[in-house]
Design an enzyme around this catalytic site. Structure first.
Site, PDB file in Angstrom:
ATOM      1  N   HIS A   1      -8.169   3.748   8.412  1.00 49.51           N
ATOM      2  CA  HIS A   1      -8.479   2.329   8.121  1.00 49.51           C
ATOM      3  C   HIS A   1      -9.953   2.120   8.751  1.00 49.51           C
ATOM      4  O   HIS A   1     -10.939   1.416   7.974  1.00 49.51           O
ATOM      5  CB  HIS A   1      -7.630   1.112   8.507  1.00 49.51           C
TER       6      HIS A   1
ATOM      7  N   ASN B   1       0.658  -1.134   0.050  1.00 44.85           N
ATOM      8  CA  ASN B   1      -0.173  -0.153  -0.013  1.00 44.85           C
ATOM      9  C   ASN B   1       0.772   1.285  -0.076  1.00 44.85           C
ATOM     10  O   ASN B   1       0.695   2.107   0.852  1.00 44.85           O
ATOM     11  CB  ASN B   1      -0.954  -0.069   1.096  1.00 44.85           C
TER      12      ASN B   1
END
Length: 515
Positions: free
Chosen positions: A378, A347
């Site tokens: 998140h 990521n």
């Protein structure tokens, strides 16, 4: 919790396809949009290029297609994404420029968090796997990145900025259509990645490739001739990435489904399987969970490349590199011999965002604040916080061990190979242990898993950090290490004599990540 296999908050046009393939409808819609985006990206590059259409038309088409994808996938829930984008634009236009980055961060992260809370406490973990919060997370990154870069460009003196911040700073507020296009364009609206505003505007206005070729030529005093070649085609890079996507999809449909994560906390398995069996299954189930992420990120990268966006520069061998906004380095992940190396290759653009808005700007406790922001971004599932809190002592222990021990293994090739094998295994097992709660989500299964593992990684990392604290690498290096460094320095000097280091391609896309 009801069965959401064939339900979606968006369009139901592809329900027959979902039923035929026995694949969740929300994921079918997502995949259909990404494949359509791939085709549209080629059209956008070939028939709506800067030579055929002015920037306003390109902005408008990219934005309208992006909004259409949102509505198709998420229905009225796409209003959440549009709302936060419009609200954030009003902030950067109306708010005090000295505080615009703070107001924008609070607004975007606050709205995202409110939506994330609804996933846990309203939907009770039953939200669809590709719900609107994914694009909202990407938009949050873009909104806050632009706000900080705008603050850098309009409020700070050049000498107060790092070279990277000066390069990416924005000195003029974007227009409304530019802002919408940057945040909602069809190339990255569904899965990202986050990119820099200046790079995106260069792409829309036709300067993206030529400016990077010219930058290479200028730093090499015009010796490479790259500024005189026609714009390189992304076709080969797109085909290679689509081939990787095919392999990832095949792996997902076979291996991933055969090794479900939930089995790690199955009562019968936990109570009767030996520790080594449980550890082995955890390792392979985590490995098997990665291909779906590889697929989504690589496909998104291919879509951007197909439109002519993502050009990084020229390789040493003269081949173009299209990895400017690449979000994953699969080989780097699978061969990582340190916790940091793994994080740097996973990521990637999110790591760059965290560094840009938090790590580089926090006055103290930078590592802890960065992991906290990452967890909050998140979502609010408890498993996320278990993962990121666990990562802090592991990262500190890994740094300490590396600084205290690694230099003993550099003098002999056999020792170095053994060290690499050992650190690869330790890294992969530590990652497995750390990210398991991220996939289990809830508190109870997380505690079941950690108890079944006897909290061994927590204990080992804390003990290692304490035992090796204060120990540093000796000032005097071994003769062989010194010789190696001398030869490396010599070769670097001979390379730079013909061309400065800046003109060499950046093979590692991890240089801007959190250390």
């Amino acid at each position: 919790m009801g069965d959401t296999t064939f339900t979606t908050t968006g369009s139901r046009w592809l329900l027959p396809v979902s039923e035929f393939l026995r694949f969740p409808l929300d994921q079918v819609n997502f995949l259909a949009c990404q494949l359509f985006a791939l085709i549209a990206a080629f059209w956008f590059r070939l028939y709506l290029s800067p030579g055929h259409a002015n920037p306003l038309v390109r902005h408008a088409v990219a934005t309208l297609l992006g909004i259409a994808f949102l509505i198709f996938c998420f229905g009225w829930y796409s209003a959440h994404i549009l709302t936060v984008v419009v609200a954030s634009y009003l902030i950067i236009v109306q708010a005090d420029i000295n505080n615009v980055h703070r107001y924008t961060m609070v607004t975007a992260m606050g709205y995202l968090t409110a939506c994330q809370v609804s996933r846990v406490f309203i939907f009770n973990y039953g939200i669809l796997s590709t719900d609107f919060s994914g694009p909202l997370m990407i938009v949050t990154q873009k909104i806050t990145t632009l706000a900080f870069q705008l603050h850098d460009g309009m409020c700070k003196k050049p000498e107060e900025l790092t070279p990277e911040q000066r390069l990416l700073s924005i000195s003029v507020r974007p227009s409304f259509i530019e802002y919408l296009s940057y945040n909602l364009n069809f190339l990255s609206v569904l899965v990202g990645p986050c990119n820099d505003y200046n790079d995106y505007i260069d792409f829309i206005e036709g300067r993206h490739i030529s400016r990077r070729l010219r930058r290479h030529s200028e730093t090499c005093n015009g010796q490479n001739g790259f500024d005189k070649i026609p714009d390189p085609s992304p076709l080969l890079a797109v085909c290679q990435k689509l081939l990787v996507c095919s392999g990832c999809m095949l792996s997902f449909l076979t291996v991933t489904r055969a090794l479900p994560i939930a089995y790690n906390v199955d009562p019968d398995f936990v109570n009767h399987a030996p520790f080594l069996t449980r550890l082995t299954y955890a390792f392979f189930s985590i490995q098997a969970a990665r291909p779906k992420f590889y697929f989504a990120w690589t496909l998104a990268d291919a879509v951007n490349n197909a439109a002519g966006y993502g050009f990084l520069g020229m390789e040493v061998n003269g081949k173009p590199s299209w990895n400017l906004i690449c979000n994953v380095n699969i080989l780097g992940i699978e061969t990582a011999t340190s916790f940091k190396t793994f994080i740097d290759n996973w990521n990637i653009r999110t790591g760059v965002w965290l560094k840009t808005v938090c790590y580089d700007r926090a006055p103290k406790h930078r590592l802890a604040l960065t992991f906290l922001l990452s967890a909050l971004w998140h979502g609010v599932y408890p498993g996320y916080y278990f993962t990121f809190l666990t990562a802090i002592p592991i990262t500190m222990a890994a740094r300490t061990v590396r600084k205290s021990v690694r230099h003993y293994f550099l003098g002999f090739r056999g020792l170095k190979l053994g060290y690499d094998v050992l650190t690869w295994a330790a890294t992969q097992l530590a990652i497995c242990y750390t990210v398991m709660p991220f996939l289990l989500l809830a508190v109870e299964p997380t505690l079941v898993y950690y108890r079944s593992m006897y909290f061994h990684v927590h204990i080992i990392s804390i003990l290692a950090a304490i035992a090796l604290h204060g120990k540093h690498k000796p000032e005097e290096l071994s003769a062989s290490t010194t010789k190696t460094r001398s030869s490396t320095s010599s070769s670097s000097s001979s390379l730079s004599s013909s061309c400065p280091a800046e003109c060499q391609p950046v093979h590692s896309i991890n240089n801007n990540k959190v250390d």
